[in-house]
Enzyme design. Structure first.
Site, mmCIF file in Angstrom:
data_model
loop_
_atom_site.group_PDB
_atom_site.id
_atom_site.type_symbol
_atom_site.label_atom_id
_atom_site.label_comp_id
_atom_site.label_asym_id
_atom_site.label_seq_id
_atom_site.Cartn_x
_atom_site.Cartn_y
_atom_site.Cartn_z
ATOM 1 N N GLU A 99 2.657 -2.976 6.894
ATOM 2 C CA GLU A 99 1.696 -1.888 6.738
ATOM 3 C C GLU A 99 2.419 -0.567 6.512
ATOM 4 O O GLU A 99 3.525 -0.353 7.015
ATOM 5 C CB GLU A 99 0.823 -1.806 7.991
ATOM 6 C CG GLU A 99 -0.026 -3.067 8.132
ATOM 7 C CD GLU A 99 -0.895 -3.091 9.385
ATOM 8 O OE1 GLU A 99 -1.969 -3.698 9.313
ATOM 9 O OE2 GLU A 99 -0.504 -2.534 10.414
ATOM 10 N N CYS A 113 4.376 6.946 6.171
ATOM 11 C CA CYS A 113 5.147 6.197 7.165
ATOM 12 C C CYS A 113 5.397 4.801 6.590
ATOM 13 O O CYS A 113 4.453 4.084 6.302
ATOM 14 C CB CYS A 113 4.300 6.145 8.433
ATOM 15 S SG CYS A 113 5.028 5.210 9.756
ATOM 16 N N CYS A 120 9.701 -6.835 14.526
ATOM 17 C CA CYS A 120 10.861 -6.100 15.041
ATOM 18 C C CYS A 120 11.503 -6.910 16.157
ATOM 19 O O CYS A 120 10.812 -7.558 16.943
ATOM 20 C CB CYS A 120 10.439 -4.736 15.583
ATOM 21 S SG CYS A 120 11.843 -3.746 16.143
ATOM 22 N N CYS A 124 10.560 -3.467 22.442
ATOM 23 C CA CYS A 124 10.144 -2.372 23.322
ATOM 24 C C CYS A 124 8.774 -2.730 23.900
ATOM 25 O O CYS A 124 7.896 -3.208 23.175
ATOM 26 C CB CYS A 124 10.061 -1.059 22.548
ATOM 27 S SG CYS A 124 11.608 -0.649 21.735
ATOM 28 N N CYS A 127 5.210 -1.269 22.479
ATOM 29 C CA CYS A 127 5.001 -1.213 21.025
ATOM 30 C C CYS A 127 4.401 -2.511 20.515
ATOM 31 O O CYS A 127 4.929 -3.591 20.791
ATOM 32 C CB CYS A 127 6.349 -0.956 20.352
ATOM 33 S SG CYS A 127 6.298 -1.095 18.551
ATOM 34 N N CYS A 344 1.110 5.450 15.738
ATOM 35 C CA CYS A 344 2.460 4.982 16.087
ATOM 36 C C CYS A 344 2.394 3.780 17.007
ATOM 37 O O CYS A 344 1.690 3.796 18.007
ATOM 38 C CB CYS A 344 3.205 6.031 16.886
ATOM 39 S SG CYS A 344 3.561 7.491 15.995
HETATM 40 N N1 SAH Z 1 11.721 1.311 15.343
HETATM 41 C C1 SAH Z 1 11.783 2.700 15.166
HETATM 42 C C2 SAH Z 1 10.689 3.256 14.287
HETATM 43 C C3 SAH Z 1 9.318 2.690 14.463
HETATM 44 S S1 SAH Z 1 8.483 3.078 15.958
HETATM 45 C C4 SAH Z 1 11.799 3.411 16.512
HETATM 46 O O1 SAH Z 1 11.557 2.769 17.515
HETATM 47 O O2 SAH Z 1 12.083 4.603 16.524
HETATM 48 C C5 SAH Z 1 8.049 4.779 15.700
HETATM 49 C C6 SAH Z 1 7.762 5.548 16.986
HETATM 50 O O3 SAH Z 1 6.584 5.056 17.622
HETATM 51 C C7 SAH Z 1 8.860 5.437 18.018
HETATM 52 O O4 SAH Z 1 9.215 6.710 18.484
HETATM 53 C C8 SAH Z 1 8.240 4.627 19.141
HETATM 54 O O5 SAH Z 1 8.792 4.977 20.377
HETATM 55 C C9 SAH Z 1 6.780 5.007 19.007
HETATM 56 N N2 SAH Z 1 5.843 4.048 19.557
HETATM 57 C C10 SAH Z 1 5.947 2.698 19.584
HETATM 58 N N3 SAH Z 1 4.856 2.163 20.170
HETATM 59 C C11 SAH Z 1 4.041 3.186 20.496
HETATM 60 C C12 SAH Z 1 2.741 3.263 21.085
HETATM 61 N N4 SAH Z 1 2.048 2.170 21.416
HETATM 62 N N5 SAH Z 1 2.206 4.481 21.264
HETATM 63 C C13 SAH Z 1 2.870 5.599 20.893
HETATM 64 N N6 SAH Z 1 4.077 5.587 20.309
HETATM 65 C C14 SAH Z 1 4.664 4.388 20.118
HETATM 66 FE FE1 SF4 Z 2 10.825 -1.977 17.223
HETATM 67 FE FE2 SF4 Z 2 8.581 -0.888 18.156
HETATM 68 FE FE3 SF4 Z 2 10.865 -0.649 19.529
HETATM 69 FE FE4 SF4 Z 2 10.555 0.708 17.230
HETATM 70 S S1 SF4 Z 2 9.377 1.010 19.115
HETATM 71 S S2 SF4 Z 2 12.355 -0.471 17.883
HETATM 72 S S3 SF4 Z 2 9.311 -0.785 16.054
HETATM 73 S S4 SF4 Z 2 9.787 -2.570 19.105
#
Ligand code: SAH
Ligand code: SF4
Length: 353
Positions: A99, A113, A120, A124, A127, A344
């Site tokens: 997406e 974006c 991934c 995390c 996420c 995000c």
């Molecule tokens: N993998 C990269 C880029 C994609 S995530 C990274 O982790 O930086 C982009 C941003 O979204 C990151 O700063 C991450 O911490 C944030 N993010 C992930 N899950 C989220 C959520 N459920 N709510 C708000 N921000 C989130």
């Molecule tokens: Fe991967 Fe989501 Fe962590 Fe970014 S925030 S590194 S997309 S698991």
């Protein structure tokens, strides 16, 4: 267009001018054909060889026979949020879906974006993309295709002015693919984005941060998300390999390419990392890079499963104020596209319900 199955697909949207010139020379064609092909793909937005109407049919057929195509993706579902955010599903040629999101910035300008991987690997805990695991890296062409496709879908008076690598995936895990996509996107004779308008967000693969700084002059955003290793270990497993101190050091060493600052992203998870103590500790952790960074607070965007809470607005403001009193630049990310799962951390195909 028939592609012979025994030939691996070759995507013109990831090729440099030089690579296209070499291909044209290989085919024994005059050099100006390379300029024509490059112009069709990157300036005029052609989406098929057949659209290149001033190329002889014979040349188009030879390119197709040799396995070349313009983009190997298809437009999937396009959804629009009440706030103007648009989320586009992009179907890849192996059936996987990623997406990309267009975020309105006012006055007909959008920030796009893009995704860098299918899923991934970094896991995390807050996420949604992380719950999917990693299927594969995107090719550079599949990343560039997201930008080229989005351009064909927005009205002429809409301009996509910024690109952020904050979609699905960890961009620095797909380092080569991401760097090549940036080279294509910033070719002044092609799509022509300024690298200063491109931001790569990473969860903190420290050695690759240094390598990125050496490879391309783009902006950096770091997903810090915690004020101590104990908390970060729990919510971001990558912290066990690259703890906060090594990350802050990498930020300190990263070349600043524009007048702007680097972004430290901090997802606020209710009662996990959003207390006054966390704010004070964060201020201390970032002290050595304070003048180089802007802290971007992101109230958690919910999805079912991990059991976190999105903090109240008053808590977010209090956290912000503590940091501001300690002379940090702090912004709170306005949540966009929540109603269409485009905010995000919400990206990734949902199982059909
Ligand atoms: N993998 C990269 C880029 C994609 S995530 C990274 O982790 O930086 C982009 C941003 O979204 C990151 O700063 C991450 O911490 C944030 N993010 C992930 N899950 C989220 C959520 N459920 N709510 C708000 N921000 C989130
Ligand atoms: Fe991967 Fe989501 Fe962590 Fe970014 S925030 S590194 S997309 S698991």
């Amino acid at each position: 267009m028939a592609i012979r199955p025994d030939i691996p697909p070759k995507n013109l949207t990831e090729m440099s001018r030089e690579a296209i010139a070499a291909l044209v020379a290989d085919l024994g064609e005059p050099a100006y054909r390379a300029d024509q092909i490059h112009g069709w793909v990157f300036q005029r937005g052609a989406r098929s060889l057949d659209a290149m109407s001033n190329l002889p049919k014979r040349l188009r057929a030879r390119l197709a026979e040799a396995g070349y195509a313009v983009g190997r993706v298809e437009v999937g579902q396009l959804r629009e949020s009440i706030d103007g955010t648009r989320k586009l599903a992009v179907r890849l040629d192996d059936g996987a879906v990623v997406e990309t999101v267009l975020i309105p910035m006012g006055e007909g300008r959008f920030s796009q974006c893009v995704s860098s991987q299918v899923g991934c690997a970094l896991d995390c805990k807050f996420c949604y993309t992380g719950t999917l695991g990693l299927s594969r890296h995107l090719t550079p062409g599949e990343i560039v295709d997201q930008v080229l496709l989005a351009r064909t879908l927005v009205p002429d008076d809409v301009r996509i002015t910024h690109i952020v690598y904050m979609g699905m995936g960890e961009p620095l895990h797909n380092f080569d693919g991401v760097v090549q996509s940036i080279r294509v996107l910033t070719d002044p004779e092609g799509i022509g984005f300024s690298p200063r308008k491109i931001t790569v967000s990473t969860s903190g693969l420290v050695p690759k941060i240094k390598a990125l700084g050496e490879a391309v002059p783009v902006n950096l955003a770091i997903s810090l998300n915690a004020s101590s290793d104990a908390i970060r270990d729990r919510i971001m497993p990558v912290n066990k390999r690259y703890p906060i101190e090594t990350l802050v050091e990498a930020v300190d060493d990263y070349p600043i390419h524009s007048r702007g600052k680097m972004t430290m992203e901090y997802v606020l998870l209710g009662e996990v990392n959003d207390s006054d103590t966390d704010a004070h500790r964060l201020a201390r952790v970032l002290a050595r890079v304070r003048h180089k960074v802007r802290i971007n607070l992101i109230p958690w965007n919910p999805f079912q499963g991990p059991g976190y809470d999105r903090p109240e607005e008053a808590r977010v403001r209090a956290f912000q104020q503590i940091l501001e009193r300690r002379r940090y630049t702090v912004t709170v990310r306005t949540t966009k596209g929540l109603d269409i799962d485009a905010a995000c951390g919400q990206l990734g195909e949902r199982p059909a319900s």
